[in-house]
Design a protein around this motif. Structure first.
Motif, PDB file in Angstrom:
ATOM      1  N   TRP A  57       0.846  -1.181   0.000  1.00 59.09           N
ATOM      2  CA  TRP A  57       0.000   0.000   0.000  1.00 59.09           C
ATOM      3  C   TRP A  57       0.879   1.227   0.000  1.00 59.09           C
ATOM      4  O   TRP A  57       2.065   1.171   0.292  1.00 59.09           O
ATOM      5  CB  TRP A  57      -0.942   0.018   1.201  1.00 59.09           C
ATOM      6  CG  TRP A  57      -0.255  -0.032   2.533  1.00 59.09           C
ATOM      7  CD1 TRP A  57       0.124  -1.153   3.221  1.00 59.09           C
ATOM      8  CD2 TRP A  57       0.186   1.068   3.321  1.00 59.09           C
ATOM      9  NE1 TRP A  57       0.763  -0.816   4.376  1.00 59.09           N
ATOM     10  CE2 TRP A  57       0.814   0.546   4.477  1.00 59.09           C
ATOM     11  CE3 TRP A  57       0.119   2.447   3.181  1.00 59.09           C
ATOM     12  CZ2 TRP A  57       1.356   1.343   5.464  1.00 59.09           C
ATOM     13  CZ3 TRP A  57       0.661   3.247   4.175  1.00 59.09           C
ATOM     14  CH2 TRP A  57       1.262   2.695   5.310  1.00 59.09           C
ATOM     15  N   VAL A  58       0.317   2.361  -0.386  1.00 62.39           N
ATOM     16  CA  VAL A  58       1.066   3.610  -0.443  1.00 62.39           C
ATOM     17  C   VAL A  58       0.229   4.711   0.179  1.00 62.39           C
ATOM     18  O   VAL A  58      -1.001   4.666   0.132  1.00 62.39           O
ATOM     19  CB  VAL A  58       1.421   3.987  -1.899  1.00 62.39           C
ATOM     20  CG1 VAL A  58       2.375   2.980  -2.499  1.00 62.39           C
ATOM     21  CG2 VAL A  58       0.159   4.100  -2.749  1.00 62.39           C
ATOM     22  N   PRO A  59       0.857   5.712   0.788  1.00 67.19           N
ATOM     23  CA  PRO A  59       0.086   6.838   1.318  1.00 67.19           C
ATOM     24  C   PRO A  59      -0.579   7.596   0.173  1.00 67.19           C
ATOM     25  O   PRO A  59      -0.018   7.723  -0.914  1.00 67.19           O
ATOM     26  CB  PRO A  59       1.137   7.706   2.018  1.00 67.19           C
ATOM     27  CG  PRO A  59       2.347   6.847   2.145  1.00 67.19           C
ATOM     28  CD  PRO A  59       2.287   5.849   1.043  1.00 67.19           C
ATOM     29  N   ALA A  60      -1.787   8.087   0.413  1.00 66.56           N
ATOM     30  CA  ALA A  60      -2.504   8.807  -0.631  1.00 66.56           C
ATOM     31  C   ALA A  60      -1.881  10.178  -0.858  1.00 66.56           C
ATOM     32  O   ALA A  60      -1.525  10.884   0.073  1.00 66.56           O
ATOM     33  CB  ALA A  60      -3.972   8.961  -0.244  1.00 66.56           C
ATOM     34  N   ALA A 287      -3.891   4.289   0.457  1.00 65.30           N
ATOM     35  CA  ALA A 287      -4.538   4.155   1.763  1.00 65.30           C
ATOM     36  C   ALA A 287      -5.528   5.267   2.055  1.00 65.30           C
ATOM     37  O   ALA A 287      -6.480   5.076   2.810  1.00 65.30           O
ATOM     38  CB  ALA A 287      -3.467   4.121   2.859  1.00 65.30           C
ATOM     39  N   GLY A 288      -5.344   6.463   1.475  1.00 64.48           N
ATOM     40  CA  GLY A 288      -6.255   7.553   1.752  1.00 64.48           C
ATOM     41  C   GLY A 288      -6.087   8.115   3.151  1.00 64.48           C
ATOM     42  O   GLY A 288      -5.076   7.893   3.823  1.00 64.48           O
ATOM     43  N   VAL A 289      -7.079   8.853   3.595  1.00 63.93           N
ATOM     44  CA  VAL A 289      -7.070   9.457   4.937  1.00 63.93           C
ATOM     45  C   VAL A 289      -8.325   9.018   5.682  1.00 63.93           C
ATOM     46  O   VAL A 289      -9.328   8.639   5.066  1.00 63.93           O
ATOM     47  CB  VAL A 289      -7.000  11.000   4.856  1.00 63.93           C
ATOM     48  CG1 VAL A 289      -5.681  11.442   4.259  1.00 63.93           C
ATOM     49  CG2 VAL A 289      -8.159  11.554   4.030  1.00 63.93           C
ATOM     50  N   GLN A 466      -8.391  -7.629   2.126  1.00 59.75           N
ATOM     51  CA  GLN A 466      -9.072  -7.136   3.322  1.00 59.75           C
ATOM     52  C   GLN A 466      -8.874  -5.635   3.500  1.00 59.75           C
ATOM     53  O   GLN A 466      -9.794  -4.924   3.926  1.00 59.75           O
ATOM     54  CB  GLN A 466      -8.571  -7.903   4.549  1.00 59.75           C
ATOM     55  CG  GLN A 466      -8.992  -9.359   4.566  1.00 59.75           C
ATOM     56  CD  GLN A 466      -8.319 -10.161   5.662  1.00 59.75           C
ATOM     57  OE1 GLN A 466      -7.206  -9.849   6.079  1.00 59.75           O
ATOM     58  NE2 GLN A 466      -8.986 -11.190   6.139  1.00 59.75           N
ATOM     59  N   LEU A 467      -7.676  -5.131   3.165  1.00 60.38           N
ATOM     60  CA  LEU A 467      -7.443  -3.693   3.249  1.00 60.38           C
ATOM     61  C   LEU A 467      -8.316  -2.953   2.241  1.00 60.38           C
ATOM     62  O   LEU A 467      -8.916  -1.909   2.572  1.00 60.38           O
ATOM     63  CB  LEU A 467      -5.969  -3.380   2.999  1.00 60.38           C
ATOM     64  CG  LEU A 467      -5.616  -1.894   2.933  1.00 60.38           C
ATOM     65  CD1 LEU A 467      -5.985  -1.184   4.234  1.00 60.38           C
ATOM     66  CD2 LEU A 467      -4.139  -1.695   2.608  1.00 60.38           C
ATOM     67  N   ILE A 468      -8.414  -3.470   1.032  1.00 61.05           N
ATOM     68  CA  ILE A 468      -9.256  -2.831   0.017  1.00 61.05           C
ATOM     69  C   ILE A 468     -10.705  -2.781   0.492  1.00 61.05           C
ATOM     70  O   ILE A 468     -11.391  -1.758   0.359  1.00 61.05           O
ATOM     71  CB  ILE A 468      -9.134  -3.580  -1.321  1.00 61.05           C
ATOM     72  CG1 ILE A 468      -7.745  -3.361  -1.928  1.00 61.05           C
ATOM     73  CG2 ILE A 468     -10.209  -3.120  -2.299  1.00 61.05           C
ATOM     74  CD1 ILE A 468      -7.477  -4.171  -3.171  1.00 61.05           C
ATOM     75  N   ALA A 469     -11.183  -3.887   1.052  1.00 62.07           N
ATOM     76  CA  ALA A 469     -12.557  -3.919   1.559  1.00 62.07           C
ATOM     77  C   ALA A 469     -12.719  -2.952   2.731  1.00 62.07           C
ATOM     78  O   ALA A 469     -13.747  -2.267   2.848  1.00 62.07           O
ATOM     79  CB  ALA A 469     -12.926  -5.335   1.983  1.00 62.07           C
ATOM     80  N   ALA A 470     -11.701  -2.875   3.603  1.00 61.51           N
ATOM     81  CA  ALA A 470     -11.772  -1.961   4.745  1.00 61.51           C
ATOM     82  C   ALA A 470     -11.785  -0.510   4.296  1.00 61.51           C
ATOM     83  O   ALA A 470     -12.359   0.359   4.980  1.00 61.51           O
ATOM     84  CB  ALA A 470     -10.591  -2.209   5.678  1.00 61.51           C
ATOM     85  N   LEU A 471     -11.190  -0.213   3.145  1.00 59.06           N
ATOM     86  CA  LEU A 471     -11.188   1.145   2.596  1.00 59.06           C
ATOM     87  C   LEU A 471     -12.445   1.450   1.790  1.00 59.06           C
ATOM     88  O   LEU A 471     -12.607   2.568   1.303  1.00 59.06           O
ATOM     89  CB  LEU A 471      -9.950   1.351   1.711  1.00 59.06           C
ATOM     90  CG  LEU A 471      -8.601   1.367   2.439  1.00 59.06           C
ATOM     91  CD1 LEU A 471      -7.453   1.341   1.442  1.00 59.06           C
ATOM     92  CD2 LEU A 471      -8.486   2.565   3.356  1.00 59.06           C
ATOM     93  N   GLY A 472     -13.324   0.469   1.632  1.00 57.56           N
ATOM     94  CA  GLY A 472     -14.587   0.700   0.939  1.00 57.56           C
ATOM     95  C   GLY A 472     -14.670   0.122  -0.452  1.00 57.56           C
ATOM     96  O   GLY A 472     -15.732   0.194  -1.088  1.00 57.56           O
TER      97      GLY A 472
END
Length: 485
Positions: A57-60, A287-289, A466-472
Motif C-alpha cells: 500500500w502507499v500513502p494517498a 490508503a487515503g485518509v 481485506q485492506l481494500i474492503a476496509a477502505l470501501g
C-alpha cells in the motif's frame, strides 16, 4: 350562495394552511460528530523504513487515483475478473439485498403518497319497502358519488415520515453495496487461497517425485551394502508423509472450489476451476485518509443513514401532540328514478374541514417521544462505533501488510539459504560424506521454508484484499443520492 360562501372560506384558509404546512416539528438532522484523526497511525511506517519492500500500500497523494469499483483489476488476473462478473450477476446474498432495497423503495413511495389527497368514487342501488298489501310501497334509490379527502400536513408528520423512509432507502442501498463488497472480498480471498493451494500441490507433487527418487537411490545403496536398512526406512517414511500432505491439499482445494461455486450462485457439481501456474502479486493500494471512510465505507454510510432515520422518527412522534386537520369534499347524484339520476335536482355535495386531537392518552405520546429519542441515541452510538471499528480495521491491515512485507524479505532470504544448504548437503550425501538422516533433516527444513514462503504470500494477498474492503472497495456515498429516487 352557500356554495360561494364555502369556496370563499376555503380560499381564505389556503394561505394560512400553506404557512402552517411549512412547519415540521422535531429536530433537524446533523451527522453525529466523531474525531477520526487527520492521518492513519500506521501510515508513516512506509516512509523510509519499507523502501523496496513492496509493503502493499502507499500513502494517498493528490495525484493518486482512488480505488475503483472494479478493484480486483489491480491484481491483473483475467480468471478473477471473470469470476467477479459472474458473482455480481448470480450471487444470492446480493440478490437478497437487492430485494430488500426494492422493498425499502416501495415503503418510501407509500410514505410519499400521504402527501396527496385520497380520491374515491362509489355507485349504489338500494331497494326498500314498507307496509303490507295494497298499502305497501316499493322505494328505489340510485346514488353516484365521489369524494376527496386530504389530511393537511400542518406539523410535518408526513414529511418526517418521508424523511425517515428516504433515509431508510439510502441505508438499504448502502447495505446492498456492503453485501456486494463483502461477497467480492470473500471471492477474492477464496480464489487466492485456491491458487496458493495449487502452488502447494505442485510443490508437494515435485517433493513426492524427489522423495521417490531418493528412496530408489537409498534402496540401491542398501542393496550394494553402502547404506543401512534404517536409511531405507527413513526414506520411505519421508515419502509417505509427503504423499499424505499432498492428499490433504486435494480436499482443501476442493472445498475452496465449492465455496467459490456457491458464491456465484451455482451448485458445486456444476463448477470447475482449472489449475494455473500464475499467481498474482500484491498491488500498491492507496490508503487515503481517515475522513474518507465516512464517505467510502458502505457500512459506515448505512449506520449514518439509520441515524438520520431515527432522528426523523422523533418528529413523527412529536407531531402526535398536535391536532390533525382533514379536508373532506363529497359530491354526486341521488335519485329514486333512473332517468332522473344525472339531472340537476338530484345533485348533492358537501365540503368541510375536520379537526381532531387526542386530549388524554395516559402518557402514551410522551412515551413514544421518549422512545424515539432513545432510539436515536442508540443509533448515534452505533454509528460512532461503526466508524471506530472501520478505522481499527484499516489500521490493522496497514500494519499487517507492512510487517508482512518485511517478513517476506526475510523469508525469501531464508528460502534461498535453505535451497543452497539442500544442494550442498545432497552433494555430500552422494559423495558418501554424511548419512541419509542428515540429508532428511535438511530436506525437511527446505520443504518447510518453501511452504512457509507460499503461506506468507497467501497471507499477504488476503490481507491486501481485506485492506481494500476496509477502505470501501472504491464505493462512494454519492450513489445514495440516486438511490432515493
Amino acid at each position: 350562495m352557500y356554495r360561494r360562501a364555502g369556496r370563499g372560506m376555503l380560499a381564505a384558509c389556503l394561505p394560512v394552511l400553506a404557512v402552517l404546512a411549512g412547519c415540521a416539528v422535531g429536530p433537524d438532522y446533523h451527522r453525529p460528530a466523531i474525531d477520526v484523526g487527520a492521518a492513519y497511525k500506521e501510515a508513516p511506517a512506509i516512509d523510509g523504513r519499507s523502501k523496496g519492500a513492496n509493503a502493499g500500500w502507499v500513502p494517498a497523494r493528490p495525484a493518486d487515483a482512488a480505488l475503483r469499483s472494479d478493484w480486483w483489476a489491480l491484481y491483473g488476473d483475467p480468471v478473477l475478473d471473470g469470476l467477479m462478473a459472474r458473482l455480481n450477476a448470480g450471487n444470492l446474498n446480493i440478490a437478497e439485498a437487492q430485494a430488500q432495497y426494492r422493498q425499502s423503495q416501495a415503503l418510501l413511495k407509500s410514505a410519499r403518497s400521504s402527501l396527496f389527497p385520497t380520491v374515491g368514487a362509489s355507485a349504489s342501488v338500494t331497494r326498500s319497502g314498507a307496509g303490507s298489501g295494497s298499502a305497501s310501497s316499493d322505494i328505489r334509490q340510485y346514488t353516484l358519488s365521489g369524494d376527496v379527502s386530504w389530511e393537511v400536513d400542518l406539523w410535518g408528520r408526513v414529511r418526517r415520515s418521508v424523511e425517515a423512509s428516504r433515509a431508510g432507502v439510502q441505508a438499504s442501498a448502502a447495505d446492498m453495496a456492503n453485501v456486494r463488497l463483502s461477497m467480492q472480498s470473500t471471492l477474492a480471498q477464496s480464489y487466492f487461497s485456491l491458487r496458493i493451494a495449487d502452488a502447494e500441490r505442485r510443490l508437494m507433487a515435485q517433493t513426492v517425485e524427489a522423495y521417490t527418487r531418493s528412496l530408489r537411490t537409498t534402496q540401491n545403496r542398501y542393496d550394494a551394502g553402502m547404506a543401512a536398512q534404517a536409511d531405507v526406512a527413513v526414506s520411505r517414511t519421508q515419502l509417505e508423509n509427503a504423499k499424505a500432505d499432498l492428499l490433504a491439499l486435494e480436499w482443501q482445494r476442493a472445498q475452496l472450489e465449492h465455496a467459490i461455486a456457491v458464491l456465484m450462485g451455482q451448485a458445486p457439481s456444476s463448477f470447475d476451476l482449472a489449475q494455473t501456474t500464475s499467481l498474482a502479486a500484491v498491488p500498491p493500494i492507496p490508503a487515503g485518509v481517515p475522513a474518507q471512510l465516512l464517505q467510502r465505507r458502505p457500512d459506515v454510510a448505512a449506520a449514518e443513514r439509520r441515524t438520520a432515520e431515527a432522528n426523523a422518527q422523533i418528529g413523527v412522534a412529536q407531531s402526535a401532540w398536535f391536532p390533525d386537520l382533514t379536508l373532506n369534499a363529497q359530491g354526486g347524484f341521488r335519485s329514486g328514478e333512473w332517468v332522473q339520476w344525472l339531472t340537476a335536482p338530484a345533485r348533492f355535495w358537501s365540503l368541510g374541514p375536520a379537526l381532531a386531537m387526542t386530549l388524554f392518552d395516559g402518557g402514551a405520546r410522551a412515551a413514544q417521544v421518549e422512545s424515539a429519542r432513545a432510539a436515536y441515541d442508540a443509533q448515534a452510538a452505533s454509528y460512532r462505533q461503526t466508524v471506530l471499528t472501520a478505522l481499527r480495521e484499516v489500521e490493522d491491515y496497514l500494519v499487517q501488510l507492512y510487517v508482512m512485507a518485511q517478513e517476506q524479505l526475510a523469508q525469501n532470504n531464508a528460502l534461498a539459504a535453505a535451497r543452497e544448504s539442500l544442494r550442498l548437503t545432497r552433494n555430500q550425501y552422494d559423495a558418501g560424506i554424511i548419512d541419509y538422516l542428515s540429508l532428511v533433516q535438511v530436506e525437511t527444513t527446505a520443504l518447510n521454508a518453501e511452504r512457509s514462503a507460499l503461506s506468507l504470500q497467501a497471507d499477504r494477498l488476503i490481507a491486501s484484499v481485506q485492506l481494500i474492503a476496509a477502505l470501501g472497495g472504491g464505493w462512494d456515498d454519492s450513489a445514495l443520492e440516486a438511490a432515493q429516487r
